[in-house]
Enzyme design. Structure first.
Site, PDB file in Angstrom:
ATOM      1  N   THR A 213       0.687  -1.263   0.039  1.00 50.57           N
ATOM      2  CA  THR A 213       0.142  -0.073  -0.247  1.00 50.57           C
ATOM      3  C   THR A 213       0.731   1.345   0.030  1.00 50.57           C
ATOM      4  O   THR A 213       1.877   1.281   0.549  1.00 50.57           O
ATOM      5  CB  THR A 213      -0.999   0.167   1.364  1.00 50.57           C
ATOM      6  OG1 THR A 213      -1.655   1.279   1.403  1.00 50.57           O
ATOM      7  CG2 THR A 213      -0.187  -0.327   2.505  1.00 50.57           C
ATOM      8  N   ASP A 214       0.154   2.460  -0.489  1.00 50.58           N
ATOM      9  CA  ASP A 214       0.880   3.759  -0.437  1.00 50.58           C
ATOM     10  C   ASP A 214       1.152   4.224   0.985  1.00 50.58           C
ATOM     11  O   ASP A 214       1.946   4.810   1.488  1.00 50.58           O
ATOM     12  CB  ASP A 214      -0.070   4.706  -1.200  1.00 50.58           C
ATOM     13  CG  ASP A 214      -1.335   4.892  -0.717  1.00 50.58           C
ATOM     14  OD1 ASP A 214      -1.689   3.986   0.002  1.00 50.58           O
ATOM     15  OD2 ASP A 214      -1.811   5.785  -1.472  1.00 50.58           O
ATOM     16  N   GLU A 215       0.180   3.474   2.078  1.00 52.80           N
ATOM     17  CA  GLU A 215       0.409   3.849   3.206  1.00 52.80           C
ATOM     18  C   GLU A 215       1.615   3.822   4.187  1.00 52.80           C
ATOM     19  O   GLU A 215       1.813   4.174   5.106  1.00 52.80           O
ATOM     20  CB  GLU A 215      -0.937   3.338   4.192  1.00 52.80           C
ATOM     21  CG  GLU A 215      -2.242   3.813   3.419  1.00 52.80           C
ATOM     22  CD  GLU A 215      -3.520   3.639   4.361  1.00 52.80           C
ATOM     23  OE1 GLU A 215      -3.294   3.658   5.502  1.00 52.80           O
ATOM     24  OE2 GLU A 215      -4.478   3.247   3.820  1.00 52.80           O
TER      25      GLU A 215
ATOM     26  N   TYR B  47      -2.016  -0.288  10.902  1.00 48.19           N
ATOM     27  CA  TYR B  47      -2.132  -1.049   9.795  1.00 48.19           C
ATOM     28  C   TYR B  47      -1.074  -0.816   8.861  1.00 48.19           C
ATOM     29  O   TYR B  47      -0.453  -1.735   8.285  1.00 48.19           O
ATOM     30  CB  TYR B  47      -3.547  -0.571   9.022  1.00 48.19           C
ATOM     31  CG  TYR B  47      -3.580  -0.996   7.711  1.00 48.19           C
ATOM     32  CD1 TYR B  47      -3.557  -2.078   6.991  1.00 48.19           C
ATOM     33  CD2 TYR B  47      -3.200   0.206   6.466  1.00 48.19           C
ATOM     34  CE1 TYR B  47      -3.455  -2.364   5.640  1.00 48.19           C
ATOM     35  CE2 TYR B  47      -3.565  -0.236   5.265  1.00 48.19           C
ATOM     36  CZ  TYR B  47      -3.590  -1.543   4.952  1.00 48.19           C
ATOM     37  OH  TYR B  47      -3.677  -1.822   3.510  1.00 48.19           O
TER      38      TYR B  47
ATOM     39  N   LYS C 218       1.992  -3.428   7.175  1.00 46.34           N
ATOM     40  CA  LYS C 218       2.233  -3.698   5.767  1.00 46.34           C
ATOM     41  C   LYS C 218       3.514  -3.340   5.497  1.00 46.34           C
ATOM     42  O   LYS C 218       4.376  -4.046   4.595  1.00 46.34           O
ATOM     43  CB  LYS C 218       1.132  -2.681   4.939  1.00 46.34           C
ATOM     44  CG  LYS C 218      -0.213  -2.878   5.111  1.00 46.34           C
ATOM     45  CD  LYS C 218      -0.649  -4.583   4.494  1.00 46.34           C
ATOM     46  CE  LYS C 218      -0.413  -4.410   3.144  1.00 46.34           C
ATOM     47  NZ  LYS C 218      -0.873  -5.679   2.759  1.00 46.34           N
TER      48      LYS C 218
HETATM   49  P1  NAD Z   1     -10.439  -6.704   2.216  1.00 46.13           P
HETATM   50  O1  NAD Z   1     -10.505  -6.129   3.693  1.00 46.13           O
HETATM   51  O2  NAD Z   1     -11.563  -6.220   1.462  1.00 46.13           O
HETATM   52  O3  NAD Z   1     -10.044  -8.369   2.082  1.00 46.13           O
HETATM   53  C1  NAD Z   1      -9.045  -8.737   2.706  1.00 46.13           C
HETATM   54  C2  NAD Z   1      -9.171 -10.483   2.939  1.00 46.13           C
HETATM   55  O4  NAD Z   1      -8.243 -11.137   3.245  1.00 46.13           O
HETATM   56  C3  NAD Z   1     -10.618 -10.888   3.578  1.00 46.13           C
HETATM   57  O5  NAD Z   1     -11.324 -11.710   2.440  1.00 46.13           O
HETATM   58  C4  NAD Z   1     -10.201 -11.694   4.447  1.00 46.13           C
HETATM   59  O6  NAD Z   1     -11.160 -12.664   4.982  1.00 46.13           O
HETATM   60  C5  NAD Z   1      -8.667 -12.187   4.197  1.00 46.13           C
HETATM   61  N1  NAD Z   1      -7.994 -12.445   5.308  1.00 46.13           N
HETATM   62  C6  NAD Z   1      -7.667 -11.536   6.060  1.00 46.13           C
HETATM   63  N2  NAD Z   1      -6.691 -11.840   7.027  1.00 46.13           N
HETATM   64  C7  NAD Z   1      -6.665 -13.319   6.662  1.00 46.13           C
HETATM   65  C8  NAD Z   1      -5.676 -14.474   7.376  1.00 46.13           C
HETATM   66  N3  NAD Z   1      -4.942 -14.256   8.154  1.00 46.13           N
HETATM   67  N4  NAD Z   1      -5.857 -15.805   6.357  1.00 46.13           N
HETATM   68  C9  NAD Z   1      -6.525 -15.676   5.420  1.00 46.13           C
HETATM   69  N5  NAD Z   1      -7.426 -14.653   4.847  1.00 46.13           N
HETATM   70  C10 NAD Z   1      -7.505 -13.597   5.491  1.00 46.13           C
HETATM   71  O7  NAD Z   1      -8.986  -6.162   1.729  1.00 46.13           O
HETATM   72  P2  NAD Z   1      -8.892  -5.261   0.287  1.00 46.13           P
HETATM   73  O8  NAD Z   1      -9.234  -3.934   0.287  1.00 46.13           O
HETATM   74  O9  NAD Z   1      -9.345  -6.413  -0.818  1.00 46.13           O
HETATM   75  O10 NAD Z   1      -7.168  -5.518   0.238  1.00 46.13           O
HETATM   76  C11 NAD Z   1      -6.403  -6.413  -0.224  1.00 46.13           C
HETATM   77  C12 NAD Z   1      -4.655  -6.119  -0.230  1.00 46.13           C
HETATM   78  O11 NAD Z   1      -4.777  -4.871  -0.886  1.00 46.13           O
HETATM   79  C13 NAD Z   1      -4.432  -5.931   1.357  1.00 46.13           C
HETATM   80  O12 NAD Z   1      -3.332  -6.469   1.453  1.00 46.13           O
HETATM   81  C14 NAD Z   1      -4.267  -4.399   1.501  1.00 46.13           C
HETATM   82  O13 NAD Z   1      -3.332  -4.015   2.367  1.00 46.13           O
HETATM   83  C15 NAD Z   1      -4.064  -3.982   0.213  1.00 46.13           C
HETATM   84  N6  NAD Z   1      -4.384  -2.664  -0.257  1.00 46.13           N
HETATM   85  C16 NAD Z   1      -5.695  -2.289  -0.316  1.00 46.13           C
HETATM   86  C17 NAD Z   1      -6.064  -0.948  -0.931  1.00 46.13           C
HETATM   87  C18 NAD Z   1      -7.422  -0.724  -0.840  1.00 46.13           C
HETATM   88  O14 NAD Z   1      -7.712   0.518  -1.259  1.00 46.13           O
HETATM   89  N7  NAD Z   1      -8.690  -1.448  -0.653  1.00 46.13           N
HETATM   90  C19 NAD Z   1      -4.996  -0.124  -1.116  1.00 46.13           C
HETATM   91  C20 NAD Z   1      -3.791  -0.593  -1.090  1.00 46.13           C
HETATM   92  C21 NAD Z   1      -3.443  -1.863  -0.777  1.00 46.13           C
END
Ligand code: NAD
Length: 342
Positions: free
Chosen positions: A150-152, A174, A178
């Site tokens: 993530t950018d964060e 968080y 990451k």
């Molecule tokens: P989300 O919260 O919608 O989905 C996360 C999924 O991971 C869920 O289905 C959850 O059940 C599963 N999960 C969590 N912990 C787990 C574990 N210990 N074992 C197995 N499964 C597990 O998240 P998202 O928004 O789809 O983000 C996905 C990835 O992208 C993450 O790594 C997040 O840090 C990264 N990200 C997201 C964004 C955004 O805008 N949503 C931006 C930058 C990076």
């Protein structure tokens, strides 16, 4: 002519062979992972999805994928910390994480467990497939690891844009988790020769996002006539990218990116939270004022601006974002009207 036809056939065979590869996706019942799986299945890949099914997941996707792509999709319900061996895969696309900053401020430990230790467990399991061959080179004999970050991890920046090798400076549990996960990926790459690539992405929007996040929150509350809650002043700026653009970028990195490299994925669209809420309310036919919006206490440690420089992925892999928020938000609103997640 005959020669040309044979060449085309060869290309198609190569394509089929390439796309019959298997991708292990972690967190594939979540927002971005779910879209990534959909894209992989449409391209002909086989997918194994490992997801713990937290509150943030969308288990209905299992039925959608199994029915839509028979024989191509397998689901394993498991916490990535509890995996003892890896199912066969050519690639591992690692999305699984606790992803909501507010929750990490209330209880950071679950973030460390899933985002840091969970990542380390995956890396250990990949390292095992390398046996005793612990030399720093990129092998072909173990799955390639695509780590989604993530950018964060950088914290905020007043002006300018973060480049891939800039220093991390996370502001909350968080983003710290990451950041730590990225460090493990890089270290395991060096020590165990795990072939990895890292993507860092900005704020994703699109269908099927959990309503704890601002865009679906705004749509769902806007539809039901409840006030939208905005942290602090709402002037905090983010870069906004459509989830499908992000998935295409991740796919490009997975299939064409260089091992040991980090790629930033962002769009040209920088908006404040107020801008995003205003545009969404406009599309819903509502006003942006005290009758529709409530400003609530700011998030502790709030970052005022995130910004990634994505020149590298554009210049080396030829990717750029195609969607614009204003043009996409109408379809996204329609999606939430039909498939409420609250
Ligand atoms: P989300 O919260 O919608 O989905 C996360 C999924 O991971 C869920 O289905 C959850 O059940 C599963 N999960 C969590 N912990 C787990 C574990 N210990 N074992 C197995 N499964 C597990 O998240 P998202 O928004 O789809 O983000 C996905 C990835 O992208 C993450 O790594 C997040 O840090 C990264 N990200 C997201 C964004 C955004 O805008 N949503 C931006 C930058 C990076």
């Amino acid at each position: 002519m005959k020669q040309k036809a044979r060449t085309l056939k060869n290309i198609m065979e190569e394509q089929t062979k390439k796309n019959s590869k298997t991708v292990l996706v972690t967190g594939g019942l979540g927002f971005i992972g779910g879209h990534f799986i959909e894209m992989l299945l449409e391209k002909g890949f086989s997918v194994v999805n490992i997801d713990k099914i937290t509150y943030a997941s969308n288990p209905k996707l299992n039925d959608v994928f199994s029915a839509g792509f028979p024989g191509k999709y397998r689901f394993i319900k498991k916490d990535i910390n509890d995996l003892e061996e890896l199912p066969y895969a050519n690639y591992i696309a690692h999305f699984a994480a606790e992803s909501h900053v507010d929750n990490s401020i209330k209880d950071g430990f679950v973030f460390t467990r899933s985002n840091v230790l969970g990542t380390q467990n995956l890396l250990n399991l990949i390292a095992k497939t390398r046996g005793n061959n612990l030399i720093h080179e990129w092998p072909t004999s173990c799955p390639e690891f695509i780590h989604i970050s993530t950018d964060e991890v950088f914290g905020d920046i007043e002006n300018g844009f973060f480049k891939e090798n800039d220093r991390h400076n996370p502001s909350n549990p968080y983003s710290a988790s990451k950041s730590a996960a990225e460090m493990l990926v890089i270290a395991y790459g060096r020590t165990y020769g795990i072939p990895y690539k890292i993507t860092r992405t900005t704020n994703n929007y699109g269908p099927r996002q959990h309503p704890e996040k601002i865009v679906p929150h705004c749509i769902m509350r806007g539809i039901s006539g409840n006030k939208i809650r905005i942290h602090g002043t709402g002037n905090q700026k983010r870069n906004w990218i459509h989830v499908k653009d992000n998935c295409h970028a991740i796919f490009k990195v997975m299939t064409e990116g260089k091992f040991g490299e980090i790629y930033h994925i962002s769009s040209p669209e920088e908006y404040s939270v107020n801008d995003i809420v205003r545009m969404t309310l406009e599309k819903l036919g509502s006003r942006f004022d005290a009758t529709t919006v409530d400003y609530v206490q700011d998030r502790s440690g709030q970052d005022m601006r995130y910004a990634l420089d994505s020149t590298k992925i554009k210049e080396t892999l030829g990717w750029s974002a195609l969607s614009a928020f204003k043009e996409s938000i109408g379809d996204i609103i329609e999606h939430y009207k039909q498939h409420r997640r609250e």
